[in-house]
Motif scaffolding. Structure first.
Motif, PDB file in Angstrom:
ATOM      1  N   ALA A 191       0.830  -1.210   0.000  1.00 30.53           N
ATOM      2  CA  ALA A 191       0.000   0.000   0.000  1.00 30.53           C
ATOM      3  C   ALA A 191       0.860   1.254   0.000  1.00 30.53           C
ATOM      4  N   ALA A 205      -5.332  -1.219   4.083  1.00 33.69           N
ATOM      5  CA  ALA A 205      -4.627  -0.562   2.980  1.00 33.69           C
ATOM      6  C   ALA A 205      -4.842   0.946   2.993  1.00 33.69           C
ATOM      7  N   LYS A 206      -6.072   1.376   3.182  1.00 36.13           N
ATOM      8  CA  LYS A 206      -6.383   2.810   3.168  1.00 36.13           C
ATOM      9  C   LYS A 206      -5.767   3.530   4.360  1.00 36.13           C
ATOM     10  N   LEU A 236      -4.703   5.558  -2.150  1.00 31.94           N
ATOM     11  CA  LEU A 236      -4.634   4.286  -2.856  1.00 31.94           C
ATOM     12  C   LEU A 236      -5.980   3.935  -3.500  1.00 31.94           C
ATOM     13  N   LEU A 295      -8.439   1.024  -4.704  1.00 33.34           N
ATOM     14  CA  LEU A 295      -8.648  -0.373  -4.330  1.00 33.34           C
ATOM     15  C   LEU A 295      -9.587  -1.072  -5.303  1.00 33.34           C
TER      16      LEU A 295
END
Length: 236
Positions: free
Chosen positions: A140, A175-176, A182, A184
């Motif tokens: 990420a 991830a965020k 990012l 997704l």
């Protein structure tokens, strides 16, 4: 909800994707894939696209040099990687950094901006373990996007299997948290019925759904009616 249609092998299917306003269109150059398209044919297909920025080169390179060769042979600057380490991705993005642009920001998320857009595919199973969480966090920080797909024997892509939505959303949150910018993607057995039934959650956590076998008659042969039907989701 943005839609990426992957596994395009035929000009007819490419035109259908373009005419129905697919947001991204994927071309798979992975030897093990049933939807393998050689780099020369990918270049031929994409050369006639109305918007080549929608084209995504899907590869599983052995190393950075292999990745560069495939990128150069197709001319595509959006890549979906099913291999390469974070270190190799950093080097690859630096290789395609915009010339004459100086970025002195020390933030590792922003440091590796380049003309190359990198989406890294990551395989998920039923549950996330500590190793997978670290993997999500590491990629990420250096990628432009992450694509979550179901994983079988360490390989992602073309499985047609669903990732449990709870697991996928947990991965999306992780991830965020590392990189709010990012993009997704969620793949793995995606079709119109699943997208519609889970639309609110998907829209809250993901920027794109990735559809492949869900609009096919057989591997590499898309069904025009299914694509048109799928794209109706965009106007709901």
């Amino acid at each position: 909800m943005n839609i990426k249609i992957c596994g395009i092998c035929r000009k007819k299917d490419l035109l259908t994707c373009e005419n129905t306003s697919a947001d991204l269109i994927g071309f798979i150059n992975i030897e093990r894939s049933q939807r393998l398209v050689k780099t020369g044919k990918i270049k031929d297909l994409t050369s006639s696209m109305k918007d080549q920025n929608k084209a995504v080169l899907v590869i599983e390179p052995e190393n950075m040099a292999d990745a560069q060769e495939r990128i150069e042979n197709t001319g595509l600057m959006k890549v979906q990687l099913h291999s390469l380490s974070t270190e190799d991705i950093i080097k690859l993005k630096k290789h395609y950094q915009t010339k004459n642009k100086q970025n002195k920001c020390i933030d590792p998320v922003k440091k590796y901006k380049s003309d190359l857009t990198v989406i890294r595919a990551l395989g998920l199973s039923e549950k996330l373990n500590s190793q997978k969480i670290r993997e999500i966090q590491d990629f990420a920080r250096v990628c432009d996007g992450l694509l979550f797909d179901s994983e079988i024997e360490g390989k992602t892509g073309g499985t047609g299997r669903h990732i449990p939505l709870e697991t996928a959303t947990e991965a999306a949150k992780i991830a965020k948290n590392c990189n709010p910018d990012l993009k997704l993607f969620l793949a793995g057995g995606m079709n119109k019925n699943r997208i519609e039934s889970e639309l609110k959650t998907l829209d809250n956590f993901f920027d794109f759904v990735d559809v492949n076998s869900g609009v096919e008659d057989e591997p590499g042969v898309k069904n025009t009616a299914k694509i048109k039907d799928l794209m109706e989701i965009k106007v709901i």
